[in-house]
Structures are given as structure tokens and as C-alpha cells.
Design an enzyme around this catalytic site. Sequence first.
Site, mmCIF file in Angstrom:
data_model
loop_
_atom_site.group_PDB
_atom_site.id
_atom_site.type_symbol
_atom_site.label_atom_id
_atom_site.label_comp_id
_atom_site.label_asym_id
_atom_site.label_seq_id
_atom_site.Cartn_x
_atom_site.Cartn_y
_atom_site.Cartn_z
ATOM 1 N N ASP A 56 -22.669 33.278 -15.600
ATOM 2 C CA ASP A 56 -23.499 32.290 -16.312
ATOM 3 C C ASP A 56 -23.627 31.004 -15.500
ATOM 4 O O ASP A 56 -24.372 30.093 -15.881
ATOM 5 C CB ASP A 56 -22.960 32.022 -17.716
ATOM 6 C CG ASP A 56 -21.563 31.434 -17.707
ATOM 7 O OD1 ASP A 56 -20.933 31.370 -16.633
ATOM 8 O OD2 ASP A 56 -21.100 31.036 -18.799
ATOM 9 N N GLU B 31 -9.496 31.065 -12.733
ATOM 10 C CA GLU B 31 -10.292 30.029 -12.066
ATOM 11 C C GLU B 31 -9.524 28.708 -12.040
ATOM 12 O O GLU B 31 -9.085 28.202 -13.091
ATOM 13 C CB GLU B 31 -11.641 29.861 -12.798
ATOM 14 C CG GLU B 31 -12.521 28.783 -12.164
ATOM 15 C CD GLU B 31 -13.980 28.840 -12.580
ATOM 16 O OE1 GLU B 31 -14.391 29.805 -13.249
ATOM 17 O OE2 GLU B 31 -14.707 27.893 -12.229
HETATM 18 O O1 KIV Z 1 -20.221 32.236 -13.818
HETATM 19 C C1 KIV Z 1 -19.580 32.435 -12.773
HETATM 20 O O2 KIV Z 1 -20.119 32.387 -11.664
HETATM 21 C C2 KIV Z 1 -18.151 32.732 -12.881
HETATM 22 C C3 KIV Z 1 -17.356 32.826 -11.613
HETATM 23 C C4 KIV Z 1 -17.237 31.531 -10.942
HETATM 24 C C5 KIV Z 1 -16.045 33.460 -11.832
HETATM 25 O O3 KIV Z 1 -17.665 32.911 -13.950
#
Ligand code: KIV
Length: 272
Positions: free
Chosen positions: A52, A189
Site C-alpha cells: 500500500d 519494519e
Molecule cells: O507497503 C509496503 O511497501 C510495505 C513494505 C515496505 C513492507 O508494506
Amino acid sequence: MSHHTAETRRLSILDFPARKAAKEKISMVTCYDFTSAQVLNGTDVDTLLVGDSLAMVMHGFDSTVHATVDLMALHVAAVARGAPNKFIVGDMPFLAARKGLKDAMDGVQQLMQAGAHAVKIEGEKGQVELMAHIVDSGVPVMGHLGLTPQSVHGLGGHKVQGKAEAEARELLEASRRLEDAGCFALVLECVPTDLAREITRAIDIPTIGIGAGPHTDGQVLVLQDMLGMNPGFKPKFLKHYAQGHEMVTSAVNRFDAEVRHGCFPSAKESYR
Ligand code: KIV
């Protein structure tokens, strides 16, 4: 033999724990569009995440709060058309898993029917049962703990999580609960390296880190970030693997100069 040379088949959910057991790292990059998907389809990368983060990277919003299931499904479908050889994870966007079972399952259905092979859901509190229900419905679920950007306003910004001891214990326990709920992998993260290592050792499903140090079972980066499309964006955890911004700028400026000077198109690019 390394999986990189021979393996053109798409990974399945079974490969994730097997990779962890074999101590083989897992690579994941984000992908949001058909053209990039075609390129990534021919690379060694293991898995694609239609994250997202596309709300920010593709649509210029200031957070991922603005992504919707419809928007995610549109991007998942484009990526699925471009990357038939890749395992594709689609993000459940802001609040999509928080408004009751029916809405959540409708969202999951939309992403899976658009071409995802799994969904990723941020957070753990108040949704473990829902995540287990999705898994029991035959849909692989990837968890996501630590900095969960959909909660940016609740967290007070994009900050490293789990620095305080109590917070770190809570993240470890939440990781265990997500494993028990049936998640097949877990994104960590922006958490301290030692905590990511401790969580990685404590659970049998693979952890995939971003800003979580080298000891996780895999790594994920946003494609545009690793390609250096925005040279001003260089958080500590990011490495630029290309100078994408410079490359595009110089190609477009060469085109512009050749148009101005009348050297493009030449006879070679013209019909007789
Ligand atoms: O939305 C995204 O790109 C993510 C990654 C950074 C893990 O959730």
C-alpha cells in the site's frame, strides 16, 4: 545449486518455511505496475509485494492511509498480468481488516481474485482471530509488525519501534501470536537489529525485514527506493542499487536535446 540459477518456477507458500529451515534468505521487492512487473518477472527476486506504499510512491499521497481495496486490486491485477512467474502478495489497506468479518473477507476476495497469492495485514491487536479465519479460508496471510505505516498517526510518525524493553517484549509476543494464527511469514519494519534477531529465532515462520538489520530470514525494499528514483529519500536502512533519477533525467534530456536539434528522428527511425 543455488535457487537463483535454476528456479524459474513461482514460489508457493510451502517454500517460505522451507527456505527458513534451509537458512536460505528470501528476497522481496514492491511492485505496483505492469511494466515493472514484466521486468521483475525476469529477475531472481523471490516475491513481489503490491504494497500500500503505492499510495505514496505511485499516487503522491503523504501516507498509506489513502489506499483503498479498489486501488490495491487495480494494481494487483496489473502486476499479476506482468509477472506470471512470481509469488504476489497484496496489501490489505488502511482499516480494510478492521471493519468486521464481511468487509474484511470481501477485501481479501477482491485482492485474491485480482491475482494475489497471499495478503499482508498490518498489526496484530484485535485481529488475530480474523487472520486465523482468513488462513482457514485457504488464503495465505503475511503479518507485518514494528513500524506499521497505516498507524502512522497513532504512532506519532514513521519511527523505529520496539526500542523500549516493554515494547520489545510485546512485539515478540505479538510475533508468536501471528505465527499461532497461521501466518506464513512476517514483515518486521524498522525494529532494532537485536530484537529482529530474537524474533527471528523465536518463531518458525520466516521474518522479512525492512530496516530490521541483517539477521531476518529475508529482506524487502520498495523498488523505486532501491532504484534511487528519489535521491533525496535515503533513510539509514536504504541502499540505492541504481541512480534511477539520474538515469531517467539524462535519457529524457538527451531526447529533448535531439528533438530541439532536429537529430531525432533520423532516417533510421523514419518510414520510407
Ligand atoms: O507497503 C509496503 O511497501 C510495505 C513494505 C515496505 C513492507 O508494506
